[in-house]
Design an enzyme around this catalytic site. Sequence first.
Site, PDB file in Angstrom:
ATOM      1  CB  CYS A   1       0.102 -15.484   0.303  1.00 23.62           C
ATOM      2  SG  CYS A   1       0.565 -13.931  -0.463  1.00 23.62           S
TER       3      CYS A   1
ATOM      4  CE  LYS B   1       0.634  -7.793  20.538  1.00 23.70           C
ATOM      5  NZ  LYS B   1       2.016  -8.138  20.523  1.00 23.70           N
TER       6      LYS B   1
ATOM      7  CE  LYS C   1       0.702 -15.292  15.326  1.00 23.47           C
ATOM      8  NZ  LYS C   1       0.641 -14.410  16.468  1.00 23.47           N
TER       9      LYS C   1
ATOM     10  CD1 TRP D   1      -0.716  -9.055   4.653  1.00 20.31           C
ATOM     11  CD2 TRP D   1       1.081  -8.542   3.422  1.00 20.31           C
ATOM     12  NE1 TRP D   1      -0.159  -7.909   5.173  1.00 20.31           N
ATOM     13  CE2 TRP D   1       0.946  -7.559   4.428  1.00 20.31           C
ATOM     14  CE3 TRP D   1       2.139  -8.429   2.527  1.00 20.31           C
ATOM     15  CZ2 TRP D   1       1.829  -6.485   4.557  1.00 20.31           C
ATOM     16  CZ3 TRP D   1       3.015  -7.349   2.657  1.00 20.31           C
ATOM     17  CH2 TRP D   1       2.855  -6.403   3.671  1.00 20.31           C
TER      18      TRP D   1
ATOM     19  CD  GLU E   1       4.540  -7.189  22.807  1.00 21.21           C
ATOM     20  OE1 GLU E   1       3.607  -7.920  22.424  1.00 21.21           O
ATOM     21  OE2 GLU E   1       5.422  -6.764  22.036  1.00 21.21           O
TER      22      GLU E   1
ATOM     23  NE  ARG F   1       1.088 -18.516   5.622  1.00 16.91           N
ATOM     24  CZ  ARG F   1       2.274 -18.768   6.172  1.00 16.91           C
ATOM     25  NH1 ARG F   1       2.318 -19.271   7.380  1.00 16.91           N
ATOM     26  NH2 ARG F   1       3.388 -18.468   5.553  1.00 16.91           N
TER      27      ARG F   1
ATOM     28  CG  ASN G   1       3.946 -17.128   1.085  1.00 18.61           C
ATOM     29  OD1 ASN G   1       4.010 -15.905   1.069  1.00 18.61           O
ATOM     30  ND2 ASN G   1       4.338 -17.873   2.118  1.00 18.61           N
ATOM     31  N   GLY G   2       5.478 -15.411  -1.554  1.00 15.61           N
ATOM     32  CA  GLY G   2       6.872 -14.970  -1.628  1.00 15.61           C
ATOM     33  C   GLY G   2       7.014 -13.839  -2.641  1.00 15.61           C
TER      34      GLY G   2
ATOM     35  CG  HIS H   1      16.635  12.749  27.450  1.00 18.17           C
ATOM     36  ND1 HIS H   1      17.696  13.537  27.829  1.00 18.17           N
ATOM     37  CD2 HIS H   1      16.471  11.828  28.431  1.00 18.17           C
ATOM     38  CE1 HIS H   1      18.176  13.099  28.990  1.00 18.17           C
ATOM     39  NE2 HIS H   1      17.454  12.067  29.379  1.00 18.17           N
TER      40      HIS H   1
ATOM     41  CD  GLU I   1       0.841  -6.407  16.572  1.00 20.22           C
ATOM     42  OE1 GLU I   1       0.819  -7.249  15.673  1.00 20.22           O
ATOM     43  OE2 GLU I   1       1.118  -6.663  17.753  1.00 20.22           O
TER      44      GLU I   1
END
Length: 614
Positions: A2, A491, A609, A75, A487, A27, A101-102, A510, A494
């Site tokens: 958060c 992207k 983030k 969040w 990557e 955040r 936050n936590g 495979h 996300e």
Amino acid sequence: MCGIVAVVGLPRAIRVVMDGLYSLEYRGYDSAGVAWPGRGGLNVVRAAGRVSELAALLGDRADAEVETAMGHTRWATHGVPCERNAHPHVSADGRIAVVHNGIIDNYAPIKADLEAEGVVFRSDTDTEVVANMIAREYRGDLVRAVEAVIPKLDGTFAFCIMASDQPGLLVASRRGSPLAVGVGPGFNMAASDAMPIIPHTRRVVFLEDDQVAVITSGACEIRKGGRSVDYACTEIAWSPEAAQKDGYAHYMLKEIFEQPTVLENMFRNRLRLPPSSDADPEFLFEGLNIPDDYFRGVSRIVMLAQGTAYHACMVGRNMIERTTKIPSYPEYAADFRYRDPILDPSVLVIAVTQSGETMDTLHAVRLAKEAGCKVLAVVNVVGSSIAREADGVFYLNCGPEIGVASTKAFTAMIAGLYFLALRMGQIRGSIDRGELRRRVLDLLGIGARLNGILATDGAIRRIAAKYKNASNFLFLGRGTGWPLAMEGALKLKEVSYIHAEGYDAAEMKHGPIALVDENMPVLAIALQGSRYEKLIGNIQEIKARKGKVIALASLGDKRIRDIADDVIYVRAESGIMNSICCSIPLQLLAYHIAVARGCDVDKPKNLAKSVTVE
Ligand code: AGP
């Protein structure tokens, strides 16, 4: 994950907090709230959704003439995103408000005790428990009450706490989650990071674990273990403007287009190539704090990271091994920290992280330090926990990265690891001067070369339009093309929510090739080089199964045009440069597909983030 922000001593404090919440929204953005002291006690306004919903609810109260306020953007961890679970949380007696936050791991048994004492809870959160714990201790001295509660908490936290009868006082504390205190003339602030603070003051104190900040308009006291401790301010260089969109539609696009400048500036004053070919390149950077001798004795390198940073480590491994001849291993920090890894003081640990606050990476760093390893952090956020706890720091100096999907930090991480590899190679004598000078020249020139690639943006947007309705996507590469494929897939996942996977192309036969049909677009990273023919073979296998292929190819490669459905050309360079050059088309493709699908590119659902919880 958060965002919290609080201020004492600035006029229209609620407005200051609201502006701060907007800058912290990356955040967490599923609900938000503010609190401020008033004659009738604490005023609290909360709303589900973005900060803009809260602003709508607040209306012109945001400009009320108050000098103390605190706020939170969430969040969700404990309790679904809704107004009832939004912060601030107020104790049942209405005297104490908390933003947090936590995660408090032991909140459930404490809640049961408080309920047994008759406390009625209104939310499903761990935070409301803390508000009631403080209220239970509170006899008019808020600092004493907070210091009595903190030792009883297990877990991670950054708190800001306010009492209804002390309008000019805020108390803040942290353990694990980041918290910065902004020290101003006649006012003081507290926030999850420097972003909401720098428009008001650049003097920032980054709190250590279990420190308590006592802030009023005229004073800022830092305490630990019930006593005042000395503290030093860090002067933050970032400008508030750097956090603006500069006319770009999204932060992600702005940050993609910032990469040439970022990479050009990164080595200014850190790397010098004397004209004479007999002269060694000069690596000048503060913050290393690890003696050259140590690098001569390194037996193994472990790179710790998560997400995009982990992919940068995979790219980094190849070049570090080639340049230093030291076996090097990228590791997911979350796995590493619970795997009881074999470590000894000759193992160099490199922690790679944009935010410097990723919880798993932070704890893996602490584990490595306990084992006597030297830790070098490659990090973007100045003063972040991992930067402060590492033995040496290489700052990326990318400026703030606000788009949740990391872009400029990725290429900067690759370039930063390359810089460190060359320096270690120079110290160990494992790379000859000629080769070292050639590679340093590459690094110094990378920024300018990226402009050419950004010019392909239009072509990439057209290709993106063709594939915007895909529901699955595969990304393939070999060598450093493999982590780039991972990557590229990350992207796309996300920001567009398309299910995408990145593979070493050699892995296709495979299993993953079973997924290929006319509905499966495949992006193949197929630059000319030692594994080009193998990639061409993979592309033909996919075409044989009617798959659609987008090839990322070397400028001038006519052959691939006859095989692939679409081609994105990049000017081929040497090894590491290819990784940086190929990253941009992958970022732009994901960006344009997401925009074409109407996604909120900068704030993708379910993400934040900086992952400051496990
Ligand atoms: C990347 O776009 C994501 N935001 C995420 O995977 C990120 O890379 C990861 O959480 C690591 O973050 P860090 O670099 O701040 O440690």
